[in-house]
Scaffold this active site. Structure first.
Site, PDB file in Angstrom:
ATOM      1  N   CYS A  79       1.003  -1.104   0.002  1.00 15.02           N
ATOM      2  CA  CYS A  79       0.027   0.055  -0.024  1.00 15.02           C
ATOM      3  C   CYS A  79       1.145   1.238   0.091  1.00 15.02           C
ATOM      4  O   CYS A  79       1.452   1.609  -1.070  1.00 15.02           O
ATOM      5  CB  CYS A  79      -0.828  -0.010   1.273  1.00 15.02           C
ATOM      6  SG  CYS A  79      -2.346   1.169   1.130  1.00 15.02           S
ATOM      7  N   GLU A  91      -2.286  -9.482   3.249  1.00 16.22           N
ATOM      8  CA  GLU A  91      -2.814  -9.710   4.499  1.00 16.22           C
ATOM      9  C   GLU A  91      -4.239  -9.983   4.961  1.00 16.22           C
ATOM     10  O   GLU A  91      -4.639 -10.340   5.835  1.00 16.22           O
ATOM     11  CB  GLU A  91      -2.075  -8.847   5.676  1.00 16.22           C
ATOM     12  CG  GLU A  91      -2.776  -7.533   5.859  1.00 16.22           C
ATOM     13  CD  GLU A  91      -2.651  -6.449   5.051  1.00 16.22           C
ATOM     14  OE1 GLU A  91      -2.033  -6.715   3.721  1.00 16.22           O
ATOM     15  OE2 GLU A  91      -3.103  -5.387   5.125  1.00 16.22           O
ATOM     16  N   HIS A  98      -3.811  -5.340  -0.246  1.00 17.23           N
ATOM     17  CA  HIS A  98      -3.539  -5.878   1.012  1.00 17.23           C
ATOM     18  C   HIS A  98      -3.541  -7.286   1.120  1.00 17.23           C
ATOM     19  O   HIS A  98      -4.762  -7.832   1.480  1.00 17.23           O
ATOM     20  CB  HIS A  98      -4.568  -5.289   2.287  1.00 17.23           C
ATOM     21  CG  HIS A  98      -4.414  -3.890   2.448  1.00 17.23           C
ATOM     22  ND1 HIS A  98      -3.413  -3.287   3.427  1.00 17.23           N
ATOM     23  CD2 HIS A  98      -4.796  -2.600   1.849  1.00 17.23           C
ATOM     24  CE1 HIS A  98      -3.451  -1.914   3.210  1.00 17.23           C
ATOM     25  NE2 HIS A  98      -4.143  -1.593   2.514  1.00 17.23           N
TER      26      HIS A  98
END
Ligand code: ADP
Ligand code: ADP
Ligand code: MG
Ligand code: MG
Lengths: 1107, 367
Positions: free
Chosen positions: B259, B344, B342
């Site tokens: 990001c 994750e 993202h």
């Protein structure tokens, strides 16, 4: 990866007749598939026995076989058409099971047809419950502990270590057929037997019950590049233990944290990959323990399903359409999302509203069956509602059901629950029934805590609290009062989904009764009207150009205004017995025809299963309840721009017809509301017939037993008693004497199941008619234009005699036995009635012909159940013609256009047969009567009536035998005709078995009876009983006509035994005669298949294009 | 289960006013804002679940989050799902705040969390109208609260959103700290790092989280196997000095950025960044992984992006299927890569978790 061009011809299998667990959703998916595959340039061959579907319209496939869905038939079709591929994942369980049979019998291999979508191994892994469990455990997913059994001993052994309660579930079944939860050993034994029997491979899975856990579904799609996406998550309001098809379900999932949801998503992908569904949509069901979050997999359907139809309508993502593209080789990223058209279909829809689906049942039609919901699906239809919040969508959904409820209580219907004491109310709410949501509201309204209700019902506290919000709002506005409501108050109460009718009821009191109209006009004067938001798959993130709308109470509206002339079409709402897919077919056809004629078509409907609620069927779709308020809202909105031509109310069955009177006269297209009323109002209708000198059965109307008796004293017995303003012959009974008549009147006036339908009163008298015995019933569908020309679309002769509801009896085009003279009388009457009612559009007239005399039974100035069948039998697109006529075209003009071509009357006979759901309601008697109980229909088409009838029986699942033994047990009045049947069958080499009386009659008349069977009642132990006979499966066909009725007569035992042992059973001697003819022709000609296109071309004398 | 249900009696009418004058009626929820005014850059998020992770994601510093899904708070909140020590967003906008939570994992209501952490909110808003407005005009500053329209309009127009401000300075950790105990050693720059990222890195390595201001030499002195550049709020062009630091690290040690970390790596490589009309904020964005052609459904939250064609020394590895925006890059000659989205998750799909493995491999190969 691009489209596959190594395949050219694709065979698509439909799902056949509408049955419980398999309804219009597969016409929706199949129709989408046909469209897509044709667009892609493939040659599409379609097999489906259901004439009421859109997909079987001749122009949706290159070759359309309306033939029985049976391996032998499909083999013949494959042999004729030589398809390269078979797509079976869009035709429900029926198509899937047939595909498996074709594989097992080596047919696909022999003609080297590739199974696309899901291959045989994948199907087996998902469908065979034990294989599936093993597979899931392999990939580390939890499943409820279970065992598999193939006989009763294995079953009993299984529960020793599993313990009780357990769920019993057969392999390869649909809609939970033969499943159930057993808490005691006896219950278990019974269920195990039924389950083993229900499974085609007599295998059952016995599983520890996790009833009460939360139930979820995920709709998954996968492409051949192994990209996977979730289209929609669905949470059931009713916990595990109530079949998803019978549960109130909500999209998206409401009470899952993202952590849990993502694990479920991963599990769904792992599942579809392990099972090996190569491309397309699948449905994975999960259960979650609300105490600790333990997640288990319940099942996976390796095909599009009822839920995928729901998911498509809920999100705007057309699963079936995409699945078809994936099946021919595309990958998700290559397919555009045609709602945004800017973004690809490879994404996961996000929605900014709440969707609630609520089932609709028909328990009242099957006396003796408890209206308790379980693991076996029993609903016959469903409504879906869209709202910005759950309370709004729940209330919209409940009024969409058309069960006389105005929303979640706050109407007269709530009295029933308010009358109960707390404990009783909670006790009832603890059992899954159609009443549950209303019981929950009533309980919360009297202050019973969410904790207590949750403990009793296992309905998630979040849902209960949302219902509390409705309860609190009700108390709030009741306190404010009608006069004092501010704009903010109005906005707030409407946002919670309250209908004007509910509020009118709430605010009415002794001084003053308010109508929904009063509430509406006050509300509007306060400036509170709904806005229409858009279903766009992306929660507003991207611009959407698909006009798929729902009403809600918010700030801004999204309807794109145009200036084209528009026509609003009112759909038929949730499926119910008596009003189903046929009417959706009509609405869709009208939409297509008017669109082609340059009109903008606007559809209003709330049934998620249908083609009419596909966002690209009409120019604009409003997914809204079909009630006065909701329909007027749409009309108001649509009237604000462009040219408003009018509203079509005559194609969606009774639902829109009831609304006709509420619309401004000039808005109703075609036949006027006044004429509709004239046909419905008994008195005026009678005098009309008298004036036209058209004979009717003698009769009158009565609102008390005394009045009824007076009528029969005058017209005599037998008489037919029927309430007015009901559909599908609801609660009609034939009475043979005063005593029966009095009982019938008592039942009607009592608060029986008829209470809902309005019961008995001065405004709702019952009709008492002379019942015409042994009369032949005839249905006529016709179209009249404004100039007065009448087009007789089709004359259908019923196989069963009058007295069996038109919807439940088989019928044939052209009429096999009616004389030319009778036919012309019937045509004359039909024309005269259409003329007198000034019909513009469709009319259906029903006649009974007795000893050459023609009586009219009723006329419906609207589309009937039979128009799709007529259209397919004759090649005339009757509804399209009617739609054009309703907006002003004349039949002459349409002929000139080439739009209306002559009917095809020679070359073939078409037989429509009804399909009845008795296997779902074993307690109910399968004898046919004036109350309609069929859920669907099939069509048999062939060179002779006999062949067509035989095919229709095969298609309906009652294949006629070609050898063996026939068992007859006939009422005295049927013995004469029965003799003819017996003689014909004996000549065909069948052996005859019969009950004592029937046997005697046959013997006297020289027909040898091999086995004489005892009546149960006269326990002559030397003879076998009918049930024993059937149990030993020596019988291939049963012909049993009722002696009296009611569960006590031994006819009942014979019929239920036939049901239990899957022996085809005919309950009228007329059907027996037809069957005899069919078996005779069958013996001569054997099986031949032919596509509808060929039938029509042959009928038109055109050249057959060669394949 | 919580039983404190805020019913109609407690309704506090409130307004949301955008800097362009659009007004929305609703009611106040969450914490009270000082003299009834809360301001920030208004952005929307389309996730159907994961509101807690979104609200506690430091990348939202300075922003007011409008949720497009109408029911927010249904399953409550739990400390387990916090993405940082406290929310950094300026407020939330919802259609309907749950009156009662229901989920076994939850130990608090969302509204309680808002009050406890001082986040004001506004409910009852036609969030679809708001979303479509932002979609057409682009995200913009707004103000909401219980005060009058004029005051709110002034506040909205006075609020300059995230443009031209170094938001990272507001969210980065003051002192270094360590998580995880893997063999490898990773230094993670905290530009507003999410807990879920630390959880993943922690499985690969012993991770030392350091302030955004730490110099390259200090980092290299720790002899890490790899350096991680975290997500974070605001305009990459305004993050003071960090790009320069990264320049010094490139080639010296394997680098992985997510990001804002991705944007800063690109900036360090000489690329330009620009502001998207209304950004990517949701859990359903399709991204193509160019090396395999396969699609990942990803969790995204960014208003800025790397400008195409401004990258000399790196290849584009991922693109957004919806609008072609660059979603991932990898250096040609040095061990460094990054993604805009993202992997994750937290909240969102797990499709892209393989990227953490790739980071591990890269570290094991060394420079
Ligand atoms: N182990 C179980 N305990 C309790 N209820 C169950 C269990 N398994 C299934 N059910 C219920 O039975 C219903 C039907 O089961 P399912 O496997 O979905 O069969 P079908 O093929 O008819 O959909 C489910 O919707 C669920 O409510
Ligand atoms: N007078 C009658 N004599 C014999 N059968 C009748 C008579 N009236 C009605 N029926 C039978 O009852 C069925 C239902 O009656 P109908 O008026 O068509 O009800 P619905 O409006 O539900 O179709 C008819 O299809 C017919 O078979
Ligand atoms: Mg199921
Ligand atoms: Mg009828």
């Amino acid at each position: 990866m691009p489209r596959r061009d190594d395949i050219h011809t694709i065979l698509l299998i439909g799902s056949g007749p509408i049955v419980i667990g398999q309804a219009c959703e597969f016409d929706y998916s199949g129709t989408q598939a046909c469209r897509v595959l044709k667009e892609e340039g493939y040659r599409v061959v379609l097999a489906n026995s259901n004439p009421a579907t859109i997909m079987t319209d001749p122009d949706f496939a290159d070759r359309t076989y309306i033939e029985p869905l049976d391996v032998e038939v499909l083999t013949a079709i494959i042999d004729r058409e030589r398809p390269d591929a078979l797509l079976a994942t869009l035709g429900g369980q029926t198509a899937l099971n047939l595909a498996m049979e074709l594989v097992e019998r080596g047919v696909l291999e022999r003609f080297n047809v590739e199974l696309i979508g899901a291959d045989a191994t994948a199907i087996a892994t998902a469908e065979d419950r034990s294989q599936f469990k093993v597979a899931m455990q392999e990939i580390g997913l939890g499943v409820p502990p279970s065992a598999v059994a193939h006989d009763l001993d294995e079953s009993m052994e299984a529960i020793r270590h599993l313990g009780l309660p357990v769920v019993i579930r057969p392999a390869y079944i649909l809609g939970g057929k033969g499943t159930g939860i057993a808490s005691t050993e006896d219950e278990f034994r019974q269920l195990a037997i039924i389950g083993l029997d229900a499974s085609p491979i007599s295998e059952i899975l016995i599983e520890r019950s996790i009833a009460g856990w939360k139930e979820y579904e995920l709709e998954v799609m996968r492409d051949r590049a192994d990209n996977c996406v979730i289209i929609c998550s669905i949470e059931n309001l009713d916990p595990m233990g109530v079949h998803t098809g019978d549960s109130i379900t909500v999209a998206p999932a409401q009470t899952l944290s993202d952590v849990e949801y993502q694990l479920m998503r991963d599990a769904a992908f792992a599942c579809i990959r392990r099972v090996g569904v190569e491309t397309g949509g699948s449905n994975v069901q999960f259960a979650i323990n609300p105490e600790d979050g333990t997640m288990v997999v319940i099942e996976m359907n390796p095909r599009v399903s009822r839920s995928s139809a729901l998911a498509s309508k809920a999100t705007g993502f057309p699963i079936a359409k995409i699945a078809a593209r994936l099946a021919v080789g595309y990958t998700l990223d290559e397919i555009p999302n045609d709602i945004t058209s800017k973004t690809p279909a490879c994404f996961e829809p996000s929605i900014d509203y709440v969707v609630t689906k609520i089932p609709r049942w028909a328990f009242e039609k099957f006396p003796g069956t408890p209206s308790v919901l379980g693991t076996q699906m029993q609903s016959v239809g469903e409504a879906m509602a869209i709202g910005r919040t759950f309370p709004e969508s729940l209330q919209k959904g409940l009024r969409s059901l058309e069960l006389g409820r105005l929303g979640l209580n706050c109407d007269p219907g709530e009295a029933e629950f308010d009358a109960l004491d707390d404990d009783e109310l909670v006790r009832r709410a603890a059992v899954g029934t159609p009443d549950r949501p209303f019981q929950l509201e009533a309980a919360l309204r009297r202050g019973i805590t969410i904790e207590r209700l949750y403990a009793a019902t296992r309905v998630d506290p979040w849902f209960l609290d949302q219902i509390s919000a409705i309860v609190e709002e009700r108390a709030h506005v009741a306190a404010i009062g009608f006069e004092a409501m501010t704009a903010r108050d109005w906005q707030r109460v409407k946002r919670l989904g309250f209908s004007d009718a509910q509020l009118a009821w709430l605010w009415s009191n002794f001084e003053k009764t308010l109508t929904a109209g009063d509430v509406r006009s006050r509300r509007l004067s306060m400036g509170i009207a709904p806005v229409f938001k858009t279903v766009d798959t992306c929660a507003g993130e991207f611009e959407a150009n698909t006009p798929y709308h729902y009403a809600t109470y918010e700030d801004t509206d999204e309807v794109v205004e145009t200036d084209r002339p528009k026509v609003v079409i009112l759909g038929s709402g949730p499926n119910r017995i008596g009003q189903g897919i046929e009417f959706d077919y009509c609405c869709v056809h009208a939409s297509f025809a008017l669109r082609d004629a340059g009109y903008e078509t606007v559809m209003i409907n709330c049934n998620p299963e249908t083609v009419s609620t596909d966002y690209d069927t009409s120019d604009r779709l409003y997914f809204e309840p079909l009630t006065e308020e909701d329909v007027l809202n749409v009309i108001d909105r649509e009237s604000r721009f462009g040219e408003f031509v009018g509203v079509i109310v005559s194609l969606g069955g009774q639902t829109p017809l009831k609304l006709a009177g509420l619309l401004q006269e000039h808005l109703v297209l075609g036949t006027s509301a006044a004429s509709i009323d004239l046909a419905e109002d008994r008195e005026r209708w009678n005098s009309l017939c008298a004036q036209l000198e058209i004979p009717q059965p003698a009769g009158g109307t009565a609102s008390t037993a005394e009045e009824a008796l007076a009528i029969t004293a005058h017209i005599g017995y037998p008489a037919l008693v029927r309430p007015s303003y009901v559909l599908g012959g609801r609660a009609m009974t034939i009475v043979y004497d005063d005593e029966n008549l009095q009982r019938a009147m008592k039942e009607l006036s009592g608060f029986g199941s008829l209470g809902k339908e309005g019961g008995l009163s001065a405004e709702r008298p019952v009709l008492v008619d002379r019942f015409l015995e042994d009369a032949t019933e005839v249905d006529v569908d016709a179209v009249r234009d404004a100039t007065g020309e009448v087009l007789i679309g089709g004359i259908m002769e019923h196989v069963e005699e009058a007295g069996v509801h038109s919807g439940d009896s088989a019928c044939a085009i052209p009429p096999p036995t009616l004389s030319a003279q009778v036919i012309s009388v019937i045509e004359g009457y039909a024309r005269a009635i259409a003329e007198a009612l000034e019909v513009v559009g469709l009319i259906n007239v029903q006649f009974a012909v007795r000893e050459g005399q023609v009586f009219v039974i009723e006329a419906n100035p609207r589309a009937s159940r039979t128009v799709p069948f007529v259209a397919k039998a004759t090649g005339v697109p009757l509804v399209k013609v009617a739609a054009r006529v309703m907006v002003g075209a004349t039949l002459a003009e349409l002929r000139k256009e080439g739009f209306l071509t002559p009917a095809i009357t020679s070359g073939h006979v078409a037989v429509k047969e009804a399909v009845l759901p008795f296997s779902r309601f074993p307690e109910a008697d399968s004898v046919l009567g004036p109350e309609m109980r069929s859920t669907g229909e099939v069509m048999g088409i062939d060179r002779t009536f006999g062949l067509a009838f035989a095919k229709s029986q095969m298609a309906a699942g009652g294949r006629l035998p070609d050898a063996g033994s026939i068992f007859l047990s006939l009422a005295d009045r049927d013995k004469a005709a029965g003799l003819i049947v017996a003689r014909r069958l004996a000549n065909l080499g069948f052996t005859i078995a019969a009950t004592v009386g029937t046997a005697a009659h046959l013997n006297e008349n020289g027909v040898a009876v091999e086995t004489v069977v005892a009546k149960l009642t006269d326990g002559d132990s030397s003879l076998p009983t009918a049930v024993e006979l059937l149990a030993t499966t020596k019988v291939n066909l049963v012909i049993n006509t009722p002696r009296g009725s009611g569960p006590r007569s031994d006819g009942y035992d014979i019929r239920s035994a036939a049901g239990l042992y899957h022996v085809p059973c005919l309950t009228t001697v007329a059907a027996g005669l037809a069957a005899a003819q069919g078996m005779a022709d069958w013996a001569k000609h054997g099986l031949e298949v032919r596509s509808l296109q060929e039938h029509h071309q042959a009928g038109r004398g055109e050249q057959l294009e060669l394949t | 289960m919580s039983t404190d249900v805020h019913t109609r009696q407690q309704v506090r009418p409130a307004l949301l006013v955008l800097s362009d004058g659009e007004v929305f009626e609703g009611e106040a929820i969450g914490a009270d804002s000082p003299d009834g005014v809360a301001t920030g850059e208004v952005v929307f998020n389309t996730v159907l679940s994961g509101y807690q992770e979104v609200i506690t994601d430091p990348s939202y510093a300075g922003q007011v989050i409008a949720f497009t899904y109408p029911h927010i708070g249904n399953y409550g909140v739990t400390a387990l799902d916090d993405e940082s020590r406290r929310p950094f967003c300026r407020g939330i906008i919802v259609r309907e705040m749950a009156r009662r939570r229901s989920n076994w994992r939850a130990d608090e209501d969302l509204n309680e969390l808002l009050i406890r952490t001082g986040v004001p909110g506004i409910a009852g808003i036609d969030t679809r109208r708001l979303t479509r407005h932002l979609r057409d005009t682009g995200s913009m500053p707004g103000a909401f609260g219980t005060t009058d329209e004029a005051t709110l309009l002034k506040a909205a127009q006075g609020e300059d959103g995230t443009n031209g401000i170094d938001m990272v300075a507001q969210v980065t950790t003051a002192n270094p700290y360590v998580v995880g105990n893997g063999q490898r050693r990773v230094v993670a720059y905290d530009f507003g790092i999410k807990t879920t990222i630390l959880r993943h890195l922690g499985e690969l390595a012993t991770v030392e989280i350091v302030p955004a201001t730490m110099s390259a030499s200090e980092v290299l002195a720790r002899q890490p196997d790899g350096v991680f550049l975290s997500n974070g709020p605001g305009d990459p062009a305004c993050v003071v000095g960090v790009a320069e630091t990264i320049k010094e690290l490139i080639g010296q040690v394997p680098i992985f950025g997510i990001c804002l970390g991705h944007q800063l790596l690109a900036t360090a490589l000489g690329a330009e960044t620009y502001k998207l009309a209304f950004g990517h904020h949701g859990g359903n964005h399709p991204v193509r992984r160019l090396s395999t052609g396969s699609i990942e459904i990803t969790s995204q939250n960014h208003n800025f992006a790397v400008a195409d064609g401004t990258l000399a020394s790196a290849d584009v590895t991922h693109i957004n299927l919806n609008d072609g925006v660059i979603e991932g890059i990898r250096c040609r000659d040095v061990p460094a890569f990054s993604v805009q989205y993202h992997p994750e998750a937290g909240p969102g799909p797990h499709d892209a978790r393989y990227l953490f493995e790739e980071f591990a491999d890269l570290m094991d190969k060394g420079t």
